[in-house]
Design an enzyme around this catalytic site. Structure first.
Site, PDB file in Angstrom:
ATOM      1  N   ASP A  12       0.790  -1.265  -0.045  1.00  0.00           N
ATOM      2  CA  ASP A  12       0.072  -0.026  -0.015  1.00  0.00           C
ATOM      3  C   ASP A  12       0.884   1.419  -0.065  1.00  0.00           C
ATOM      4  O   ASP A  12       0.519   2.179   0.560  1.00  0.00           O
ATOM      5  CB  ASP A  12      -0.868   0.009   1.183  1.00  0.00           C
ATOM      6  CG  ASP A  12      -1.922  -1.236   1.167  1.00  0.00           C
ATOM      7  OD1 ASP A  12      -2.338  -1.443   0.095  1.00  0.00           O
ATOM      8  OD2 ASP A  12      -2.249  -1.604   2.171  1.00  0.00           O
ATOM      9  N   LYS A  15       1.952   2.188  -5.209  1.00  0.00           N
ATOM     10  CA  LYS A  15       2.244   1.165  -6.321  1.00  0.00           C
ATOM     11  C   LYS A  15       1.473   1.682  -7.567  1.00  0.00           C
ATOM     12  O   LYS A  15       1.963   2.076  -8.612  1.00  0.00           O
ATOM     13  CB  LYS A  15       2.586   0.078  -5.936  1.00  0.00           C
ATOM     14  CG  LYS A  15       3.592  -0.433  -4.945  1.00  0.00           C
ATOM     15  CD  LYS A  15       3.906  -2.152  -4.949  1.00  0.00           C
ATOM     16  CE  LYS A  15       2.405  -2.558  -4.319  1.00  0.00           C
ATOM     17  NZ  LYS A  15       1.807  -2.094  -2.993  1.00  0.00           N
ATOM     18  N   GLY A  39      -4.538  -4.523  -3.601  1.00  0.00           N
ATOM     19  CA  GLY A  39      -5.622  -3.223  -4.105  1.00  0.00           C
ATOM     20  C   GLY A  39      -4.780  -2.141  -4.358  1.00  0.00           C
ATOM     21  O   GLY A  39      -4.116  -1.469  -3.720  1.00  0.00           O
ATOM     22  N   HIS A  40      -4.547  -1.766  -5.633  1.00  0.00           N
ATOM     23  CA  HIS A  40      -3.902  -0.834  -6.270  1.00  0.00           C
ATOM     24  C   HIS A  40      -4.904   0.298  -6.876  1.00  0.00           C
ATOM     25  O   HIS A  40      -5.523   0.135  -7.550  1.00  0.00           O
ATOM     26  CB  HIS A  40      -3.041  -1.220  -7.440  1.00  0.00           C
ATOM     27  CG  HIS A  40      -2.042  -2.362  -6.955  1.00  0.00           C
ATOM     28  ND1 HIS A  40      -1.079  -3.220  -7.817  1.00  0.00           N
ATOM     29  CD2 HIS A  40      -1.555  -2.878  -5.736  1.00  0.00           C
ATOM     30  CE1 HIS A  40      -0.684  -3.965  -7.177  1.00  0.00           C
ATOM     31  NE2 HIS A  40      -0.820  -3.741  -5.902  1.00  0.00           N
ATOM     32  N   GLN A 224       2.103  -6.087  -3.014  1.00  0.00           N
ATOM     33  CA  GLN A 224       2.440  -6.109  -1.823  1.00  0.00           C
ATOM     34  C   GLN A 224       3.827  -5.393  -1.493  1.00  0.00           C
ATOM     35  O   GLN A 224       4.040  -4.620  -2.212  1.00  0.00           O
ATOM     36  CB  GLN A 224       2.464  -7.569  -1.182  1.00  0.00           C
ATOM     37  CG  GLN A 224       1.343  -8.589  -1.121  1.00  0.00           C
ATOM     38  CD  GLN A 224       0.574  -8.908  -2.304  1.00  0.00           C
ATOM     39  OE1 GLN A 224       1.138  -9.649  -2.906  1.00  0.00           O
ATOM     40  NE2 GLN A 224      -0.784  -8.474  -2.661  1.00  0.00           N
TER      41      GLN A 224
HETATM   42  P1  GDP Z   1      -0.932   0.202  -3.465  1.00  0.00           P
HETATM   43  O1  GDP Z   1      -1.273  -0.996  -2.958  1.00  0.00           O
HETATM   44  O2  GDP Z   1       0.656   0.324  -3.261  1.00  0.00           O
HETATM   45  O3  GDP Z   1      -1.211   0.501  -4.872  1.00  0.00           O
HETATM   46  O4  GDP Z   1      -1.481   1.330  -2.716  1.00  0.00           O
HETATM   47  P2  GDP Z   1      -3.210   1.598  -2.412  1.00  0.00           P
HETATM   48  O5  GDP Z   1      -3.592   1.901  -3.768  1.00  0.00           O
HETATM   49  O6  GDP Z   1      -3.484   0.430  -1.757  1.00  0.00           O
HETATM   50  O7  GDP Z   1      -3.031   2.660  -1.298  1.00  0.00           O
HETATM   51  C1  GDP Z   1      -2.327   3.863  -1.541  1.00  0.00           C
HETATM   52  C2  GDP Z   1      -3.577   5.118  -1.332  1.00  0.00           C
HETATM   53  O8  GDP Z   1      -2.885   6.289  -1.385  1.00  0.00           O
HETATM   54  C3  GDP Z   1      -4.672   5.194  -2.423  1.00  0.00           C
HETATM   55  O9  GDP Z   1      -5.761   5.290  -2.045  1.00  0.00           O
HETATM   56  C4  GDP Z   1      -3.854   6.139  -3.302  1.00  0.00           C
HETATM   57  O10 GDP Z   1      -4.969   6.823  -4.142  1.00  0.00           O
HETATM   58  C5  GDP Z   1      -3.286   7.165  -2.512  1.00  0.00           C
HETATM   59  N1  GDP Z   1      -2.213   7.822  -2.699  1.00  0.00           N
HETATM   60  C6  GDP Z   1      -1.126   7.223  -3.414  1.00  0.00           C
HETATM   61  N2  GDP Z   1      -0.162   8.608  -3.805  1.00  0.00           N
HETATM   62  C7  GDP Z   1      -0.604   9.475  -2.916  1.00  0.00           C
HETATM   63  C8  GDP Z   1       0.054  10.778  -2.466  1.00  0.00           C
HETATM   64  O11 GDP Z   1       0.971  11.148  -2.784  1.00  0.00           O
HETATM   65  N3  GDP Z   1      -0.937  11.458  -1.829  1.00  0.00           N
HETATM   66  C9  GDP Z   1      -2.053  11.098  -1.079  1.00  0.00           C
HETATM   67  N4  GDP Z   1      -2.934  11.832  -0.371  1.00  0.00           N
HETATM   68  N5  GDP Z   1      -2.657   9.880  -1.656  1.00  0.00           N
HETATM   69  C10 GDP Z   1      -1.821   9.151  -2.198  1.00  0.00           C
HETATM   70  P1  IMO Z   2      -0.978  -4.160  -2.075  1.00  0.00           P
HETATM   71  O1  IMO Z   2      -0.408  -4.879  -3.428  1.00  0.00           O
HETATM   72  C1  IMO Z   2      -1.160  -4.391   2.261  1.00  0.00           C
HETATM   73  C2  IMO Z   2      -1.235  -8.757   3.906  1.00  0.00           C
HETATM   74  C3  IMO Z   2      -2.464  -8.974   4.575  1.00  0.00           C
HETATM   75  C4  IMO Z   2      -1.731 -10.147   5.640  1.00  0.00           C
HETATM   76  C5  IMO Z   2      -0.870 -10.592   5.031  1.00  0.00           C
HETATM   77  C6  IMO Z   2      -1.205 -12.076   4.391  1.00  0.00           C
HETATM   78  O2  IMO Z   2      -2.231  -3.367  -2.098  1.00  0.00           O
HETATM   79  O3  IMO Z   2       0.024  -3.383  -1.371  1.00  0.00           O
HETATM   80  P2  IMO Z   2      -2.526 -12.679   2.418  1.00  0.00           P
HETATM   81  O4  IMO Z   2      -4.062 -12.487   2.151  1.00  0.00           O
HETATM   82  O5  IMO Z   2      -1.608 -12.124   1.229  1.00  0.00           O
HETATM   83  O6  IMO Z   2      -2.343 -14.137   2.725  1.00  0.00           O
HETATM   84  O7  IMO Z   2      -2.568 -11.956   3.555  1.00  0.00           O
HETATM   85  O8  IMO Z   2      -0.374  -9.800   3.801  1.00  0.00           O
HETATM   86  N1  IMO Z   2      -1.357  -8.243   2.452  1.00  0.00           N
HETATM   87  C7  IMO Z   2      -1.389  -6.912   2.304  1.00  0.00           C
HETATM   88  N2  IMO Z   2      -1.180  -5.676   2.724  1.00  0.00           N
HETATM   89  N3  IMO Z   2      -1.165  -4.470   0.838  1.00  0.00           N
HETATM   90  C8  IMO Z   2      -1.516  -5.510   0.174  1.00  0.00           C
HETATM   91  O9  IMO Z   2      -1.493  -5.780  -1.177  1.00  0.00           O
HETATM   92  C9  IMO Z   2      -1.346  -6.731   0.821  1.00  0.00           C
HETATM   93  N4  IMO Z   2      -1.880  -8.001   0.435  1.00  0.00           N
HETATM   94  C10 IMO Z   2      -1.717  -8.805   1.349  1.00  0.00           C
HETATM   95  O10 IMO Z   2      -3.067  -7.740   5.416  1.00  0.00           O
HETATM   96  O11 IMO Z   2      -1.058  -9.388   6.744  1.00  0.00           O
HETATM   97 MG    MG Z   3      -2.787  -1.669  -1.653  1.00  0.00          MG
END
Ligand code: GDP
Ligand code: IMO
Ligand code: MG
Length: 424
Positions: A12, A15, A39-40, A224
């Site tokens: 999270d 990415k 979840g991206h 991840q």
């Molecule tokens: P990922 O799993 O690495 O793709 O990240 P996620 O999408 O799960 O979580 C990142 C969250 O931060 C998402 O809601 C993005 O829209 C948000 N985000 C990404 N970059 C920025 C930033 O520079 N500032 C803010 N405020 N939000 C951001």
């Molecule tokens: P993105 O790609 C954050 C965490 C789960 C748990 C552990 C194992 O959005 O960064 P699993 O279901 O994979 O067996 O769970 O890994 N986890 C994540 N945490 N971002 C993710 O993906 C994750 N995918 C799995 O919360 O701790």
């Molecule tokens: Mg994510």
């Protein structure tokens, strides 16, 4: 130039946003591990897209998206995601999406096992996403997994599925006292999924090696984060795949020789969702403040993310194991208004200090972070588009991260939207 983009913390990091930006200049974007536990999020002019399996490059019509054989695919989730994108006006067809015939499939019994095993672990639960990821990779390693290609040989699929379900139903009944799953129902459902996915499925190893030969630009999308890697993370509080850069080779079928750049995405602070050690986790009202400002809730499960200070000790480890040579720093805007910022530069356990990330989670749990403090900034930075226009304290914070990680920062993100980005 071929880039592997990885999460340098616990996932999270943002990415999805960075992939979307780099995808613009890429011919191919390749997912190489994980499944719909990811979840991206990508935001384009206020419209939000959350992607779980399909590479975040899909929003650029000129980019081809590949799901490599290292990914575990829940076909229902993949078909749902295709429909979701179509409903938002993003056309997904077989000229743009390629799914490896070799992906291992997630079945309802994997999901049921994930839930039951977590329940049985009780206080030691991992906090998985309950998507069946661990059990599906376990089957792959145990050589009982079923791949997409198996759906195209009905007889073989029938035999494999029958064997697996007979075994798992015994486990459900005798170990967990849980209801069985229905073979006939799953068999027919998956044959149907196979039909719907047929046009997307191909030999992606050949496809990608041809792309390399043709000097195409390939971007690898890690899911991840490094500290969730089954080998390099805080085992057993990890996922069951290889989010690190080396995973890109294993999960795509390309030689490590094809990668030119490894870019690590770091959030300007740290978050973790699920259980497991987290040395710099906030213990005060910063927890609620950053969670709410940063909207730190899981993009897949909606769970609140645990938040904490930036951990340079952890990120330095990540730089080493990934061979990172570029950084993208995200969510700097969220730290605005915090008077004093802390960066963890090492750990202390009694008299012993660590400058390297310890492998033993009980050591890690007993460690106290060693912090250095920096001045924060109060200015709003969402609108800034040139590095030199950032407040001095923001630049100092970024430069300190770069110095501690011995890695140049190439991208700074100051908001969720595609535009809220600074290139260095
Ligand atoms: P990922 O799993 O690495 O793709 O990240 P996620 O999408 O799960 O979580 C990142 C969250 O931060 C998402 O809601 C993005 O829209 C948000 N985000 C990404 N970059 C920025 C930033 O520079 N500032 C803010 N405020 N939000 C951001
Ligand atoms: P993105 O790609 C954050 C965490 C789960 C748990 C552990 C194992 O959005 O960064 P699993 O279901 O994979 O067996 O769970 O890994 N986890 C994540 N945490 N971002 C993710 O993906 C994750 N995918 C799995 O919360 O701790
Ligand atoms: Mg994510």
């Amino acid at each position: 130039m071929n880039t592997v983009l990885i999460g340098a913390q616990f996932g999270d990091e943002g990415k999805g946003k960075i992939i979307d930006i780099l995808a613009q200049k890429s011919d191919y974007v390749v997912r190489y591990q994980g499944g719909n536990n990811a979840g991206h999020t990508v935001e384009v002019n206020g419209t939000q897209f959350i992607l779980h399996l399909i590479p975040s490059g899909i929003l650029h019509t000129g980019t081809k998206c590949v799901i490599g054989h290292g990914v575990v695919v829940n076909p229902a989730a993949l078909l749902e995601e295709i429909a979701y994108l179509e409903s938002k006006g993003v056309h997904v067809d077989e000229k743009r999406l390629f799914v490896s015939e070799g992906v291992h499939l997630i079945f309802p019994y994997h999901q049921a096992l994930d839930v039951l095993k977590e329940k049985r672990r009780g206080r030691d639960a991992i906090g998985t996403t309950k998507k069946g990821i661990g059990p599906a990779y376990a089957d792959k390693a145990s050589r009982t997994g079923i791949r997409l290609v198996d759906l195209y040989d009905e007889g073989r699929f029938y035999r494999k599925l029958k064997e697996n379900i007979e075994f798992e139903n015994e486990v459900f009944e005798k170990v967990f006292h849980a209801p069985p799953v229905n073979f006939e129902e799953i068999f027919h459902q998956y044959i149907e999924y196979g039909r719907n996915l047929k046009k997307f499925s191909c030999d992606t190893i050949e496809l990608l090696n041809q792309a390399v030969k043709g000097k195409k630009t390939i971007l690898f999308e890690g899911a991840q984060g490094t500290l969730l890697d089954v080998d390099f993370g805080t085992y057993p509080y990890v996922t069951s795949s290889h989010p690190v850069s080396a995973g890109a080779s294993l999960g795509s079928g390309l030689s490590p020789r094809v990668f030119d750049q490894v870019m690590g995405v770091v959030k300007a602070y740290t978050t973790r969702v699920g259980e497991g050690p987290f040395p710099t986790e906030f213990k005060d009202d910063m927890q609620e403040k950053i969670r709410s400002l940063g909207k730190e809730y899981g993009a897949t499960t909606g769970r609140p993310r645990r938040c904490g200070w930036f951990d340079a000790c952890l990120a330095r480890y990540s730089v080493l194991v990934n061979g990172m040579n570029a950084l993208a720093v995200t969510k700097l805007d969220i730290l605005g208004g915090v008077e004093k910022l802390k960066i963890c530069v090492g750990y202390r356990n009694g008299k012993k200090t660590y400058s390297f990330f310890p492998h033993d989670i009980s050591v890690l749990r007993a460690c106290e972070p060693i912090y250095e403090e920096m001045d924060g900034w109060s200015e709003e930075i969402h609108h800034v588009r040139r590095y030199q226009d950032l407040p001095l304290a923001t630049r100092r914070y970024i430069e300190r991260i770069s110095q501690l990680l011995e890695t140049p920062v190439k991208i700074v993100s100051v908001g969720a939207d595609r535009d809220q980005t600074i290139f260095l």
